[in-house]
Design a protein around this motif. Sequence first.
Motif, PDB file in Angstrom:
ATOM      1  N   THR A   1     -49.651-108.684 -28.295  1.00 30.05           N
ATOM      2  CA  THR A   1     -48.917-108.631 -29.242  1.00 30.05           C
ATOM      3  C   THR A   1     -49.434-109.143 -30.544  1.00 30.05           C
ATOM      4  O   THR A   1     -49.953-107.586 -31.945  1.00 30.05           O
ATOM      5  N   ALA A   2     -49.774-110.385 -30.962  1.00 33.73           N
ATOM      6  CA  ALA A   2     -50.441-110.616 -32.197  1.00 33.73           C
ATOM      7  C   ALA A   2     -52.145-109.875 -32.299  1.00 33.73           C
ATOM      8  O   ALA A   2     -51.912-109.820 -33.238  1.00 33.73           O
ATOM      9  N   LEU A   3     -52.651-110.534 -31.264  1.00 31.29           N
ATOM     10  CA  LEU A   3     -54.003-108.837 -30.958  1.00 31.29           C
ATOM     11  C   LEU A   3     -53.891-108.181 -31.675  1.00 31.29           C
ATOM     12  O   LEU A   3     -54.697-107.125 -32.104  1.00 31.29           O
ATOM     13  N   HIS A   4     -52.509-107.354 -30.900  1.00 29.72           N
ATOM     14  CA  HIS A   4     -52.776-105.561 -31.246  1.00 29.72           C
ATOM     15  C   HIS A   4     -52.472-105.223 -32.977  1.00 29.72           C
ATOM     16  O   HIS A   4     -53.038-104.651 -33.658  1.00 29.72           O
ATOM     17  N   LEU A   5     -51.685-106.398 -33.176  1.00 24.05           N
ATOM     18  CA  LEU A   5     -51.230-106.070 -35.075  1.00 24.05           C
ATOM     19  C   LEU A   5     -52.237-106.464 -35.062  1.00 24.05           C
ATOM     20  O   LEU A   5     -52.744-105.610 -36.460  1.00 24.05           O
TER      21      LEU A   5
ATOM     22  N   ILE B   1     -61.419 -99.812 -32.554  1.00 23.54           N
ATOM     23  CA  ILE B   1     -60.645 -98.259 -31.824  1.00 23.54           C
ATOM     24  C   ILE B   1     -60.291 -98.957 -29.954  1.00 23.54           C
ATOM     25  O   ILE B   1     -59.230 -98.204 -29.833  1.00 23.54           O
ATOM     26  N   ILE B   2     -61.233 -99.198 -29.137  1.00 27.13           N
ATOM     27  CA  ILE B   2     -61.153 -99.426 -27.674  1.00 27.13           C
ATOM     28  C   ILE B   2     -59.880-100.136 -27.870  1.00 27.13           C
ATOM     29  O   ILE B   2     -59.571-100.429 -26.586  1.00 27.13           O
ATOM     30  N   ALA B   3     -60.289-101.590 -28.136  1.00 24.43           N
ATOM     31  CA  ALA B   3     -59.463-102.398 -28.152  1.00 24.43           C
ATOM     32  C   ALA B   3     -57.737-101.749 -27.970  1.00 24.43           C
ATOM     33  O   ALA B   3     -57.340-102.229 -27.443  1.00 24.43           O
ATOM     34  N   ASP B   4     -57.786-100.898 -29.741  1.00 24.24           N
ATOM     35  CA  ASP B   4     -56.829-100.449 -29.893  1.00 24.24           C
ATOM     36  C   ASP B   4     -55.714 -99.497 -28.487  1.00 24.24           C
ATOM     37  O   ASP B   4     -55.283 -99.569 -27.687  1.00 24.24           O
ATOM     38  N   VAL B   5     -57.202 -99.108 -27.698  1.00 21.82           N
ATOM     39  CA  VAL B   5     -56.865 -98.022 -26.715  1.00 21.82           C
ATOM     40  C   VAL B   5     -56.655 -99.044 -25.061  1.00 21.82           C
ATOM     41  O   VAL B   5     -55.460 -98.655 -24.910  1.00 21.82           O
ATOM     42  N   LEU B   6     -56.528 -99.754 -25.364  1.00 21.77           N
ATOM     43  CA  LEU B   6     -56.587-100.605 -23.296  1.00 21.77           C
ATOM     44  C   LEU B   6     -55.268-101.233 -24.202  1.00 21.77           C
ATOM     45  O   LEU B   6     -54.921-101.610 -23.147  1.00 21.77           O
ATOM     46  N   LEU B   7     -55.152-101.903 -24.899  1.00 26.17           N
ATOM     47  CA  LEU B   7     -53.298-102.154 -25.844  1.00 26.17           C
ATOM     48  C   LEU B   7     -52.583-101.542 -25.994  1.00 26.17           C
ATOM     49  O   LEU B   7     -52.043-102.438 -24.873  1.00 26.17           O
ATOM     50  N   LEU B   8     -52.941-100.656 -26.193  1.00 26.07           N
ATOM     51  CA  LEU B   8     -51.959 -99.659 -26.040  1.00 26.07           C
ATOM     52  C   LEU B   8     -51.847 -99.239 -24.499  1.00 26.07           C
ATOM     53  O   LEU B   8     -50.485 -99.362 -23.640  1.00 26.07           O
ATOM     54  N   ILE B   9     -53.033 -99.175 -23.620  1.00 24.06           N
ATOM     55  CA  ILE B   9     -52.559 -98.332 -22.194  1.00 24.06           C
ATOM     56  C   ILE B   9     -51.401 -99.880 -20.869  1.00 24.06           C
ATOM     57  O   ILE B   9     -50.445 -99.229 -21.039  1.00 24.06           O
ATOM     58  N   PHE B  10     -52.007-100.853 -21.700  1.00 19.10           N
ATOM     59  CA  PHE B  10     -50.925-102.024 -21.560  1.00 19.10           C
ATOM     60  C   PHE B  10     -49.763-102.106 -21.524  1.00 19.10           C
ATOM     61  O   PHE B  10     -49.237-102.156 -20.611  1.00 19.10           O
TER      62      PHE B  10
ATOM     63  N   ILE C   1     -47.950 -99.203 -22.230  1.00 18.42           N
ATOM     64  CA  ILE C   1     -47.060 -98.304 -21.098  1.00 18.42           C
ATOM     65  C   ILE C   1     -47.585 -98.739 -20.175  1.00 18.42           C
ATOM     66  O   ILE C   1     -45.771 -98.035 -19.828  1.00 18.42           O
ATOM     67  N   PHE C   2     -48.299 -99.115 -19.164  1.00 15.03           N
ATOM     68  CA  PHE C   2     -48.487 -99.527 -17.833  1.00 15.03           C
ATOM     69  C   PHE C   2     -47.092-101.162 -17.549  1.00 15.03           C
ATOM     70  O   PHE C   2     -46.739-100.755 -16.685  1.00 15.03           O
ATOM     71  N   SER C   3     -46.592-101.410 -18.681  1.00  9.00           N
ATOM     72  CA  SER C   3     -45.822-102.269 -18.282  1.00  9.00           C
ATOM     73  C   SER C   3     -43.972-102.515 -19.092  1.00  9.00           C
ATOM     74  O   SER C   3     -43.500-102.941 -18.949  1.00  9.00           O
ATOM     75  N   TRP C   4     -44.173-100.886 -19.955  1.00 12.26           N
ATOM     76  CA  TRP C   4     -43.069-100.513 -19.301  1.00 12.26           C
ATOM     77  C   TRP C   4     -42.480-100.846 -20.754  1.00 12.26           C
ATOM     78  O   TRP C   4     -41.709-100.722 -20.958  1.00 12.26           O
ATOM     79  N   ARG C   5     -43.175-101.761 -21.877  1.00 13.40           N
ATOM     80  CA  ARG C   5     -42.108-102.035 -23.126  1.00 13.40           C
ATOM     81  C   ARG C   5     -42.670-101.411 -24.282  1.00 13.40           C
ATOM     82  O   ARG C   5     -42.815-100.090 -24.856  1.00 13.40           O
ATOM     83  N   LYS C   6     -40.932-101.502 -24.693  1.00 17.65           N
ATOM     84  CA  LYS C   6     -40.450-100.892 -26.200  1.00 17.65           C
ATOM     85  C   LYS C   6     -42.183-100.831 -27.504  1.00 17.65           C
ATOM     86  O   LYS C   6     -41.482 -99.390 -27.656  1.00 17.65           O
ATOM     87  N   ARG C   7     -42.653-101.456 -27.027  1.00 15.89           N
ATOM     88  CA  ARG C   7     -43.372-101.560 -28.232  1.00 15.89           C
ATOM     89  C   ARG C   7     -44.460-101.038 -28.417  1.00 15.89           C
ATOM     90  O   ARG C   7     -45.069-100.479 -29.171  1.00 15.89           O
ATOM     91  N   ALA C   8     -44.698-100.641 -26.948  1.00 13.27           N
ATOM     92  CA  ALA C   8     -45.608 -99.557 -27.053  1.00 13.27           C
ATOM     93  C   ALA C   8     -45.442 -98.179 -28.101  1.00 13.27           C
ATOM     94  O   ALA C   8     -46.597 -97.121 -28.216  1.00 13.27           O
TER      95      ALA C   8
END
Length: 326
Positions: free
Chosen positions: A9-13, A47-56, A58-65
């Motif tokens: 989460t910190a990395l994605h932010l 942007i690649i890092a953003d997309v990969l983290l976003l996929i994570f 989504i597939f982990s069913w987190r509201k933060r997605a």
Amino acid sequence: MGILRSILTALHLAVIVLLFGTIMNAYIPPRVFGFLNLLSLGFPLLIIADVLLLIFWIFSWRKRAVVFLILSLFFIIPTRRWINYTPTKKEVPNLKLISFNGKFGKFGDDEIYDYLNQQKPDVVFFQEYDNKKPLDGFGYFENSKPITKIQSKFPIIESGPIKTDANNGVCMFADIKVNNKIIRFVNVYMEPFFLDKKMVKPTNDMDKNEEKARKVLHMLIPTFKKHQTQIDQIKDFINDSPYPVIVAGDFNAVPNSYEYYKVSEDLQDVFLKVGRGSGTSFHDFKFPLKIDHVFASESITAINYKVDRSVRISDHFPVIAEFYIE
């Protein structure tokens, strides 16, 4: 697992903040904070890092997605400036422009001439190329030192250099009569960075890598500041044009940089308008660098944009843009 999610989460932010930093290049010039322009070079990785983290998420069913997805929507247009898809236009073009940095013919003059003659363009912009003769069927041939040239099959009414404070970047213009309409063509070659592969290639010695990184930074930031002055002067020249304009060349600046935002004001980015696939035009560093651009007045109809990766006759791929001039 909770600790891992907190770290991610910190990395994605952090990635989101850095991506927003690239957008701030539209408002903060390099002389104020040059690091933002440096960020624009890393946009593809961010942007690649953003997309990969976003996929994570989504597939982990987190509201933060949902939150990260909403934040990522801000980067759709910035991403399309690098890689894009638009439907094929049905209109038939009547103007074909090729912009090409020839690396001073180090890959072979004959190969360059053969390629360009086969493409049958109407106007050619050269950067870093001192060609001694016109292409086949070209009656108009204008020079600005050995760095930039404009060749045209259509009549050139007026031409000349564009005065800037750059030491090595040389820009020129030509007013060309295309189908009874005068278009101002602006060939841009901005201050180069004078980097080579050896300077950016990592080694097994971390101390050497650190020293290389410092040297590269000391070269990049001052050049960004020179670019600010140069692009401001080029933009003033464009704004004073009595005719519609087509602006192209080697900007030595990527999308989402200050230079890109400045020149694109009131102009259409032809790649964003009609481009398909990747816009990466410089291939020597094996890293996505889109530094060759084409812009045009809104009154000019853009039909097609292509980076021709079928040939390696320079360290740049030729950029081909087609238009319909009424």
